[in-house]
Design an enzyme around this catalytic site. Structure first.
Site, PDB file in Angstrom:
ATOM      1  N   HIS A 201     -25.202  39.360 -30.508  1.00  0.00           N
ATOM      2  CA  HIS A 201     -25.395  40.676 -31.109  1.00  0.00           C
ATOM      3  C   HIS A 201     -24.092  41.372 -31.461  1.00  0.00           C
ATOM      4  O   HIS A 201     -24.051  42.198 -32.355  1.00  0.00           O
ATOM      5  CB  HIS A 201     -26.373  41.500 -30.280  1.00  0.00           C
ATOM      6  N   ASP A 467     -33.319  32.856 -32.841  1.00  0.00           N
ATOM      7  CA  ASP A 467     -33.977  32.478 -31.588  1.00  0.00           C
ATOM      8  C   ASP A 467     -34.698  31.141 -31.706  1.00  0.00           C
ATOM      9  O   ASP A 467     -34.747  30.378 -30.738  1.00  0.00           O
ATOM     10  CB  ASP A 467     -34.946  33.580 -31.144  1.00  0.00           C
TER      11      ASP A 467
HETATM   12  C1  PEP Z   1     -33.867  35.965 -34.864  1.00  0.00           C
HETATM   13  O1  PEP Z   1     -34.065  35.674 -33.674  1.00  0.00           O
HETATM   14  O2  PEP Z   1     -33.646  35.133 -35.749  1.00  0.00           O
HETATM   15  C2  PEP Z   1     -33.867  37.376 -35.274  1.00  0.00           C
HETATM   16  C3  PEP Z   1     -33.789  37.699 -36.542  1.00  0.00           C
HETATM   17  O3  PEP Z   1     -33.935  38.330 -34.317  1.00  0.00           O
HETATM   18  P1  PEP Z   1     -32.737  38.761 -33.334  1.00  0.00           P
HETATM   19  O4  PEP Z   1     -31.485  38.152 -33.875  1.00  0.00           O
HETATM   20  O5  PEP Z   1     -32.714  40.248 -33.333  1.00  0.00           O
HETATM   21  O6  PEP Z   1     -33.159  38.196 -32.021  1.00  0.00           O
HETATM   22 MG    MG Z   2     -34.939  37.053 -32.278  1.00  0.00          MG
END
Ligand code: PEP
Ligand code: MG
Length: 594
Positions: A201, A467
């Site tokens: 993040h 994910d």
């Molecule tokens: C993902 O997991 O691809 C997604 C877009 O959500 P985040 O990155 O917020 O987990």
């Molecule tokens: Mg995600």
């Protein structure tokens, strides 16, 4: 990834993982020091003993840490670099440093930090007088040693950017989204962290803030004391510490060229994202903060494909109530209209934490009580958000997206809660869109495998490749040690995506990708071939992807996909696709060596 090579004041080039593009040159500001660092303070005669003890304890702690770092370096087979740590360990024992500091505390009745600083200055002066270049450089080593001791003296407080002067490059072990948004971002021009990967993040936030960043630079906080000049090349994943004037000049030229290319690309922003044979692939934006709306518009997004609402919950003592949700979403929806806004419900947990929501400490937070699981458990929190989204739906086109759905049962549970929320609004005669689309993120392998079941009950799919890759390949997305295994082109991932897209279309629902993969123009033709309806990405990436789309055909994408699906490994696929794209778009992709 090249191991960081500590040396002294000469230029050091370090390779990490570039997660937010662009080139910046600025002064290093390590985050883990507090403003108290060098402030003189008088102590009483009675406090001298405890002050000296504090100093000795900090030295012991620093030695322990250095031993640990040395051990880690040796375990990883980088023994040739451990000599520097031996030098530092020796310096910790240095009589002048120790005795002189203690003498100052005792005789001048000053705090340890100040005594240490004065001692450091004296030693530095002595080194400056030395002719020998090698010995001169040892001054830097002493500075690093003193910095470490100081850090241990004052504790590792998060230093606020308000304390720093001018524009800075933040250097930290890690930056949580909460840390990042706490900073005074006007002053921050770059981020460098020790941990993290492309989809951590920190990476996502720095991209959305358009701040160049390199992560995965192990032990960088050990080598950067603060105030050094640093160049970040976020596109190449390189940083240069203490660059020579020639290097600075070269990067300034590169920076100009980069900015020129960005401006050129911006010409694509207002154009439609349509191929030459009339295939329309919607390009939308991922955002985390409301402040990003101007970028969404500037870079030509056809709406918001992913609004990560967890940032609404961060850094505050109370939860956002229904009213606050409405106000934020309303603003967003009105500004983005006539395009749609996809609001993802709270996806808390993993590496996204809110300070006031007590999440139990878990052995494995990525697989723990997070996202939709948390919302189903804390239905009041969830319902306040759902009511907020519903109410905002009268101001434009709004869709609800559910994170971390593992099977249809969770979707059904959400539907019951959503109906409750609708009933509550009806009872109060509050308007909302009764047909608000409800979609699920396909980001857990079980959801991908049961996509046929989910497709019958969901209004749309959004594939969260960040994910999906993490869980399918068992690669922790924030762990830099396994980032080399984080392979979007792994056949398992491509097959997974293909399966989900085909099923969605068979069931007549739309499907997009909102993971970081969507932003990489290298994959655009593959996505075209797969027949995706939407790609949602950080706004900055949109013009580049649009450029590729507008100069391609759907048929070409389908042909390429057929070839891509023949490969057995991500490496082969990547080589192939890089070669193809470089042939096809020579000015945008670099020809790679076989
Ligand atoms: C993902 O997991 O691809 C997604 C877009 O959500 P985040 O990155 O917020 O987990
Ligand atoms: Mg995600």
């Amino acid at each position: 990834m090249k191991k960081n090579t500590p040396s002294n004041s000469e230029e050091k080039t370090l390779k990490g993982i570039g997660v937010s593009p662009g080139i910046v040159i600025g002064k290093a500001a390590p985050l883990e020091r507090s403003r108290a660092t060098f402030v003189p303070r008088k102590v009483t005669a009675g406090q001298v003993i405890s002050e000296v003890k504090r100093f000795e304890a900090a030295i012991e702690e620093s030695k322990k840490q250095l031993e640990e770092v040395k051990q880690r370096i040796l375990e990883k087979g980088f023994g040739q670099h451990s000599y520097i740590l031996d030098v530092h360990l020796k310096l910790m024992e240095d009589r002048m440093l120790r005795d002189e500091t203690i003498r100052m505390i005792q005789e001048q009745l000053v705090n340890t930090e100040w005594a240490l600083k004065v001692t450091l200055d004296k030693i530095s002066d002595a080194f400056d007088a030395i002719e020998d270049e090698y010995l001169k450089e040892r001054k830097e080593d002493i500075r690093h040693v003193v910095e470490r001791v100081l850090r241990n003296l004052i504790g590792r407080e998060l230093r606020q950017i308000e304390d720093l002067e001018g524009e800075v490059i933040v250097v930290a072990h890690d930056l949580s989204p909460a840390d990042t948004i706490q900073l005074n971002l006007q002053r921050v021009i770059g981020f460098v962290t020790e941990v993290g990967g492309k989809t951590s993040h920190t990476a996502i936030v720095s991209r959305s803030l358009e701040i160049p960043a390199v992560v995965g630079l192990e032990d960088i906080t050990t080598y950067v004391a603060g105030g050094e000049t640093i160049i970040i090349d976020g596109t190449e994943g390189i940083i240069v510490v203490d660059p020579s004037p020639a290097t600075i000049k070269a990067y300034q030229l590169k920076q100009q060229r980069y900015r020129y290319l960005e401006r050129e690309l911006l010409k694509y922003a207002p154009l439609t994202s349509e191929t030459q044979d009339g295939y329309y692939l919607t390009l939308q934006a991922n955002i985390e903060l409301i402040e990003e709306i101007p970028a969404v518009i500037q870079y030509g997004a056809a709406g918001i494909g992913l609004y990560r609402t967890e940032f609404l919950y961060l850094n505050r003592k109370t939860l956002p109530d229904e009213e606050e949700h409405v106000q934020v979403y309303k603003q967003l929806v009105q500004k983005i209209a006539p395009y749609p806004v996809t609001i993802r419900t709270l996806d808390l947990g993993g590496d996204k934490f809110a300070s006031h929501i007590e999440l139990a400490e878990e052995m494995n937070p990525a697989m723990g009580l997070r996202a939709i699981r948390f919302c189903l458990m804390e239905q009041d929190i969830f319902k306040a958000q759902l009511r907020g989204i519903l109410r905002a739906s009268t101001y434009g086109k709004v869709k609800i997206l559910l994170p971390m759905i593992s099977g249809v049962e969770e979707l059904r549970q959400v539907k019951v809660i959503l109906e409750d929320a609708k009933d509550e609004l009806r009872a109060k005669k509050v308007a909302f869109d009764p047909d608000i689309p409800l979609g699920v993120m396909i980001e857990i392998p079980s959801a991908a495998i049961t996509a046929d079941i989910l497709a019958c009950e969901a209004d749309f799919f959004s594939i969260g490749t960040n994910d999906l890759i993490q869980y399918s390949l068992a690669i922790d997305r924030v762990n830099e040690h396994v980032s080399y295994l984080y392979e979007p082109l792994h056949p398992a991932i491509l097959r997974n995506i293909k399966g989900v897209v085909d099923i969605a279309h068979k069931e007549g629902i739309e499907v997009g990708i909102c993971g970081e993969m969507a932003a990489d123009p290298l994959y655009t033709l593959i996505f075209l071939g797969l027949g995706l309806d939407e790609l949602s990405m950080h706004p900055l990436a949109i013009p580049r992807v649009k450029k590729v789309l507008r100069r391609s055909t759907h048929t070409e994408g389908e042909g390429l996909l057929k070839e891509v699906l023949q490969f057995s490994t991500a490496k082969e696929t990547e080589l192939f696709i890089r070669k193809k794209m470089a042939e096809r778009f020579p000015e945008d992709f670099i020809q790679c060596k076989e």
